[in-house]
Design an enzyme around this catalytic site. Structure first.
Site, PDB file in Angstrom:
ATOM      1  N   GLN A 163       3.052  37.030  -1.764  1.00  0.00           N
ATOM      2  CA  GLN A 163       2.603  38.213  -0.721  1.00  0.00           C
ATOM      3  C   GLN A 163       1.834  38.002   0.412  1.00  0.00           C
ATOM      4  OE1 GLN A 163       1.633  41.811  -3.107  1.00  0.00           O
ATOM      5  NE2 GLN A 163      -0.181  41.410  -2.616  1.00  0.00           N
ATOM      6  N   GLU A 205      -0.951  45.049   6.265  1.00  0.00           N
ATOM      7  CA  GLU A 205      -2.238  44.392   6.636  1.00  0.00           C
ATOM      8  C   GLU A 205      -2.400  43.889   7.977  1.00  0.00           C
ATOM      9  OE1 GLU A 205      -3.365  42.231   3.302  1.00  0.00           O
ATOM     10  OE2 GLU A 205      -3.164  43.911   1.986  1.00  0.00           O
ATOM     11  N   ASP A 242      -2.253  34.500  -1.266  1.00  0.00           N
ATOM     12  CA  ASP A 242      -1.989  35.623  -2.315  1.00  0.00           C
ATOM     13  C   ASP A 242      -0.847  35.739  -3.140  1.00  0.00           C
ATOM     14  OD1 ASP A 242      -2.300  37.298  -4.232  1.00  0.00           O
ATOM     15  OD2 ASP A 242      -2.869  38.987  -2.925  1.00  0.00           O
ATOM     16  N   ASP A 313      -7.430  38.184  -9.378  1.00  0.00           N
ATOM     17  CA  ASP A 313      -7.590  39.713  -8.793  1.00  0.00           C
ATOM     18  C   ASP A 313      -6.942  40.215 -10.043  1.00  0.00           C
ATOM     19  OD1 ASP A 313      -7.179  41.917  -7.647  1.00  0.00           O
ATOM     20  OD2 ASP A 313      -5.500  41.361  -6.267  1.00  0.00           O
ATOM     21  N   LYS A 338     -12.619  44.101  -5.503  1.00  0.00           N
ATOM     22  CA  LYS A 338     -12.517  45.118  -4.909  1.00  0.00           C
ATOM     23  C   LYS A 338     -13.065  46.397  -5.395  1.00  0.00           C
ATOM     24  CE  LYS A 338      -7.363  43.487  -4.280  1.00  0.00           C
ATOM     25  NZ  LYS A 338      -6.135  43.431  -4.667  1.00  0.00           N
ATOM     26  N   SER A 368      -4.421  47.277   0.544  1.00  0.00           N
ATOM     27  CA  SER A 368      -3.254  47.431   1.821  1.00  0.00           C
ATOM     28  C   SER A 368      -3.297  48.806   2.344  1.00  0.00           C
ATOM     29  CB  SER A 368      -1.884  47.138   0.982  1.00  0.00           C
ATOM     30  OG  SER A 368      -1.761  47.942  -0.096  1.00  0.00           O
ATOM     31  N   LYS A 389     -11.797  38.831   2.617  1.00  0.00           N
ATOM     32  CA  LYS A 389     -10.551  39.050   3.382  1.00  0.00           C
ATOM     33  C   LYS A 389     -10.230  40.623   3.343  1.00  0.00           C
ATOM     34  CE  LYS A 389      -7.112  39.605  -0.779  1.00  0.00           C
ATOM     35  NZ  LYS A 389      -5.833  39.123  -1.029  1.00  0.00           N
TER      36      LYS A 389
END
EC number: 4.2.1.11
Length: 425
Positions: A163, A205, A242, A313, A338, A368, A389
Site C-alpha cells: 500500500q 496521500e 506499509d 496497525d 491513529k 487517507s 506519518k
C-alpha cells in the site's frame, strides 16, 4: 475567578480530502474560547476499529454523517454542558459511558473523537498555550517523519499490492533539514518516474501512483531517486513500507495473493526477505501479515525484530486491550497510533503509554481521508511520539501538518532534535 466550563458543543458536516463527508466539532467554553477539530477517515480499515457512523441511504452515496452530527448536537452537548474542559479523561469517560457500546457504535467514534479533540484544543487556547505544550508539558520532541511517496493497494488504482512506500530522514538533524531532504527526493522521484514513462498522478496521500508491475520496481525507483537527489540510501534517507497485508490476504484459502503469486505465511516471509536483502535501506514494515494471522505475525517478528521495525496497525487498531494481547503474544515491536481507530484522546494516550512501557516504538498516523486539521502534528510533538506519518510533501491537507511542525520547531528553538529510528550519530 469564575470557573471555566463547557458551554456548548456543536457539530457540522464538512468534507475531507477525498470529497467524502466528515464531522467537524466546535466546543465553546464559558469564557468565549472556541476549540475546533475535524475528523479524518481511512480507506484501509481494521476490523476492530471503533465505528465511524455513516447515514446510509442514497444521499452522498450513503456516506453522510448527519447521524453523528446530530448525536453531538443533542446527546453529547447535553452531557458535557457545564463540564470541566481541563479534565480530558473525565470528558472522554463521560462520552464512552453515554455511548455504552464496546466500539462507540451508538454515538459514532467520529462524533466522540471530534468532541474529544475539540475539547483539548479549547482547553489549550483557554490556558494560552500551544496545543502541543498543553498536551505534553515540557517533555517534548520533534518527530521523525515518514512520507508516503509511492502509493499502491487501497490508496491507488495500479498494479502494486503493497500500500505505501515511504521515505524517512535518518540522520539526526533539525526537522526542517530532514524535511528539505524529503522534498528534494520527492521531486527527484517524479523525474525518475517520468523518465521511465510512468504517469505521475497522485494517490490519496500525495504520493505518486505509477502503474508498476510489482513492489520491487517501486523500491528500485525510490533507491534511484534517493541517490540522484544526492543522498546515501540508508544513511541519509531510508525506506519504509506499509504492506497492509489484509488487502492481499484471501480468507477463503488462508493465503496471500500478492502480485500474481499465491503464498503461505512462510513463503511471504521469503518474499519480504528478498526485498530486505536487495534494499538494506528498508528499515520498517507495517502490517506485513493479516490482522487475524497471529501465527504469521509472531513468527515474522521473532525472526526479524532485530533487523526491522515491525509496526502493528490493523493488528491492534490503537486499542489498549488489543495492544496488550499483541505484546503478550510477541507480535511486532512498534505501534501505529491513529486517533480515530479508538475514538478519544485519552484512550490514544493510554495506547502510547502501554507501547512505551513495553519498549514498542510509536508512529502517529494520519488517514487517507484527511482535512486541514493539524492536531496530529501537535500530538506527535506532545507525546514524544518519535515518529509521524502524514503523507507526501504534496496536497495541502498533508503539507499543512508539516508546516505546523516547522512552526513548532521554530517555537521550541534549538533544544529539541529528532529522535531517529534507527539511532544515528
Amino acid at each position: 475567578m469564575t470557573k471555566v466550563v463547557i458551554e456548548n458543543v456543536h457539530a457540522r458536516e464538512i468534507f475531507d480530502s477525498r470529497g467524502n463527508p466528515t464531522v467537524e466539532v466546535e466546543v465553546t467554553l464559558s469564557n468565549g474560547v472556541v476549540g475546533r477539530a475535524e475528523v479524518p477517515s481511512g480507506a484501509s480499515t481494521g476490523e476492530n476499529e471503533a465505528v465511524e457512523l455513516r447515514d446510509g441511504g442514497s444521499r452522498l452515496g450513503g456516506k453522510g454523517v448527519m447521524k453523528a452530527v446530530n448525536n453531538v448536537n443533542t446527546a453529547i452537548n447535553n452531557e458535557l454542558q457545564g463540564a470541566d474542559p481541563f479534565n480530558q479523561p473525565a470528558i472522554d469517560k463521560a462520552m464512552i459511558e453515554l455511548d455504552g457500546t464496546p466500539n462507540k457504535g451508538k454515538l459514532g467514534a467520529n462524533a466522540i473523537l471530534g468532541t474529544s479533540m475539540a475539547t483539548a484544543v479549547a482547553a489549550a487556547k483557554a490556558t494560552h498555550q500551544p496545543l502541543y505544550r498543553y498536551l505534553g508539558g515540557t517533555d517534548l520532541s520533534m518527530p521523525q517523519t515518514f512520507h508516503n511517496v509511492i502509493n499502491g493497494g487501497e490508496h491507488a488504482d495500479n498494479g502494486i499490492d503493497i500500500q505505501e512506500f515511504m521515505i524517512t530522514p535518518v540522520k539526526k538533524t533539525s526537522f526542517r533539514d530532514g524535511f528539505e531532504k524529503i522534498v528534494n527526493t520527492y521531486h527527484t522521484l517524479k523525474k525518475v518516474l517520468e523518465e521511465k514513462g510512468y504517469e505521475t498522478g497522485l494517490g490519496d496521500e500525495g504520493g505518486f501512483a505509477p502503474n508498476m508491475k510489482d513492489s520491487e520496481e517501486a523500491l528500485k525507483a525510490l533507491h534511484e531517486a534517493i541517490e540522484r537527489a544526492g543522498y546515501v540510501p540508508g544513511e541519509d534517507i531510508a525506506i519504509a513500507c506499509d504492506c497492509a497485508a489484509s488487502y492481499y490476504y484471501n480468507k477463503e484459502d488462508g493465503k496471500y495473493h500478492l502480485e500474481g503469486k499465491v503464498l503461505d505465511g512462510d513463503q511471504l516471509a521469503e518474499y519480504y526477505d528478498k526485498l530486505l536483502a536487495e534494499f538494506p535501506e528498508l528499515i520498517s514494515m507495517e502490517d506485513p501479515y493479516d490482522e487475524n494471522d497471529t501465527e504469521g505475525m509472531v513468527k515474522f517478528t521473532q525472526s526479524h525484530k532485530d533487523r526491522l521495525q515491525i509496526v502493528l496497525d490493523d493488528f491492534i487498531c490503537t486499542n489498549p486491550r488489543l495492544l496488550e494481547k499483541a505484546i503478550k503474544e510477541g507480535a511486532g515491536n512498534a505501534s501505529l497510533i491513529k486517533l480515530n481507530q479508538i475514538g478519544t484522546v485519552t484512550e490514544t494516550l493510554e495506547t502510547i503509554r502501554i507501547s512505551r512501557k513495553h519498549g514498542y516504538n510509536t508512529m502517529i498516523s494520519h488517514r487517507s481521508g484527511e482535512t486541514g486539521d493539524t492536531f496530529i502534528a501537535d500530538f506527535a510533538v506532545a507525546t514524544n511520539g518519535g515518529q509521524l506519518k502524514t503523507g507526501a510533501p504534496a496536497r495541502s491537507e498533508r503539507v499543512e501538518k508539516y508546516n505546523q511542525l516547522l512552526r513548532i520547531e521554530e517555537q521550541l528553538g534549538d533544544g529539541e532534535r529528532l529522535d531517529f529510528f534507527p539511532a544515528q550519530d
